[in-house]
Write a protein that holds these residues in place. Sequence first.
Motif, mmCIF file in Angstrom:
data_model
loop_
_atom_site.group_PDB
_atom_site.id
_atom_site.type_symbol
_atom_site.label_atom_id
_atom_site.label_comp_id
_atom_site.label_asym_id
_atom_site.label_seq_id
_atom_site.Cartn_x
_atom_site.Cartn_y
_atom_site.Cartn_z
ATOM 1 N N TRP A 219 0.823 -1.206 0.000
ATOM 2 C CA TRP A 219 0.000 0.000 0.000
ATOM 3 C C TRP A 219 0.860 1.261 0.000
ATOM 4 O O TRP A 219 0.357 2.357 -0.262
ATOM 5 N N ILE A 220 2.151 1.107 0.289
ATOM 6 C CA ILE A 220 3.058 2.257 0.242
ATOM 7 C C ILE A 220 3.371 2.542 -1.229
ATOM 8 O O ILE A 220 3.869 1.668 -1.940
ATOM 9 N N PRO A 221 3.056 3.724 -1.726
ATOM 10 C CA PRO A 221 3.195 4.020 -3.167
ATOM 11 C C PRO A 221 4.559 3.675 -3.748
ATOM 12 O O PRO A 221 4.649 3.084 -4.829
ATOM 13 N N ARG A 225 5.117 0.809 -6.490
ATOM 14 C CA ARG A 225 5.664 1.154 -7.802
ATOM 15 C C ARG A 225 6.863 0.270 -8.157
ATOM 16 O O ARG A 225 6.944 -0.265 -9.265
ATOM 17 N N GLU A 226 7.778 0.104 -7.202
ATOM 18 C CA GLU A 226 8.954 -0.730 -7.451
ATOM 19 C C GLU A 226 8.578 -2.185 -7.672
ATOM 20 O O GLU A 226 9.156 -2.863 -8.528
ATOM 21 N N PHE A 227 7.604 -2.657 -6.914
ATOM 22 C CA PHE A 227 7.178 -4.052 -7.040
ATOM 23 C C PHE A 227 6.611 -4.324 -8.431
ATOM 24 O O PHE A 227 6.995 -5.297 -9.096
ATOM 25 N N PHE A 228 5.707 -3.466 -8.880
ATOM 26 C CA PHE A 228 5.082 -3.701 -10.181
ATOM 27 C C PHE A 228 6.030 -3.395 -11.337
ATOM 28 O O PHE A 228 5.855 -3.950 -12.435
ATOM 29 N N GLN A 229 7.020 -2.554 -11.115
ATOM 30 C CA GLN A 229 8.050 -2.377 -12.138
ATOM 31 C C GLN A 229 8.856 -3.663 -12.306
ATOM 32 O O GLN A 229 9.228 -4.034 -13.420
ATOM 33 N N ALA A 230 9.088 -4.355 -11.182
ATOM 34 C CA ALA A 230 9.779 -5.649 -11.249
ATOM 35 C C ALA A 230 8.925 -6.673 -11.981
ATOM 36 O O ALA A 230 9.428 -7.457 -12.799
ATOM 37 N N ILE A 231 7.614 -6.669 -11.709
ATOM 38 C CA ILE A 231 6.692 -7.580 -12.406
ATOM 39 C C ILE A 231 6.711 -7.282 -13.906
ATOM 40 O O ILE A 231 6.780 -8.202 -14.736
#
Length: 265
Positions: A219-221, A225-231
Amino acid sequence: MTTATTSRSDRRISPVFLGILAVTTVTGWATWTGFAEQPGVAVFLFVTAAWIVSLCLHEYAHARTALHSGDISVGAKGYLTLNPLKYTHALLSIVLPVIFVIMGGIGLPGGAVFIERGRIRGRWRHSLISAAGPLTNVLFAAVCTAPFWLHALDGVPYEFQYALAFLAMLQVTAAILNFLPVPGLDGYGVIEPWLSYNVKRQVEPFAPFGLLFVFALLWIPSVNREFFQAIDSVLNALGIDTVAVDCGQWLYRFWEGTPELCVSR
């Protein structure tokens, strides 16, 4: 490995799972052929049913590996039938992950089968039991992405491509989240047998809250953001662009409307 025995009825595939598989097949066909007037409805049903199938296979992999590692109790518990209603926490294992897919498009891992670890000898076996579930998500993701990295999409309707891309994203997300070494997740189960008794004792009270901790972090923006950039990086490496995933999610959430880009592409 230990030779495990179960009765034939303990290993018979459940009609519940076969019904979910049938829904996946029919809605996948409807998505491919454009049979449904509302393609988003077909995509929604196809992805949801396929996601539930992957959840069942995830838990089956845990149970099957445990069976051949010495825990023959998994058969009597119904875990080998692929019936999601037999899981220890059907709410956490099926309902909650589906809700999170609908709400946020994230492959939330669920915990379900109870393994009697005292029946199993050897740290490698314990680690393999924990790894078996997320490895199933990796395999499922490989199947979903294969048409993309094999460049075998000529003639495949865009709606089906988008649905497959979105489903692949869910599998990649679930695999990465599950492999996190956080108490309560499979990743921690992989390393736990190799930790000292004191470390395990200190970590044990936090296990029920591990998934909540990961959810709170997402939930921390900046973390999100970093997580979905990795995905996205993983999916791009497998030949799936972010537009296809986004279109798949938009079609899946058909009640919000589908952008013109995804209709005319």
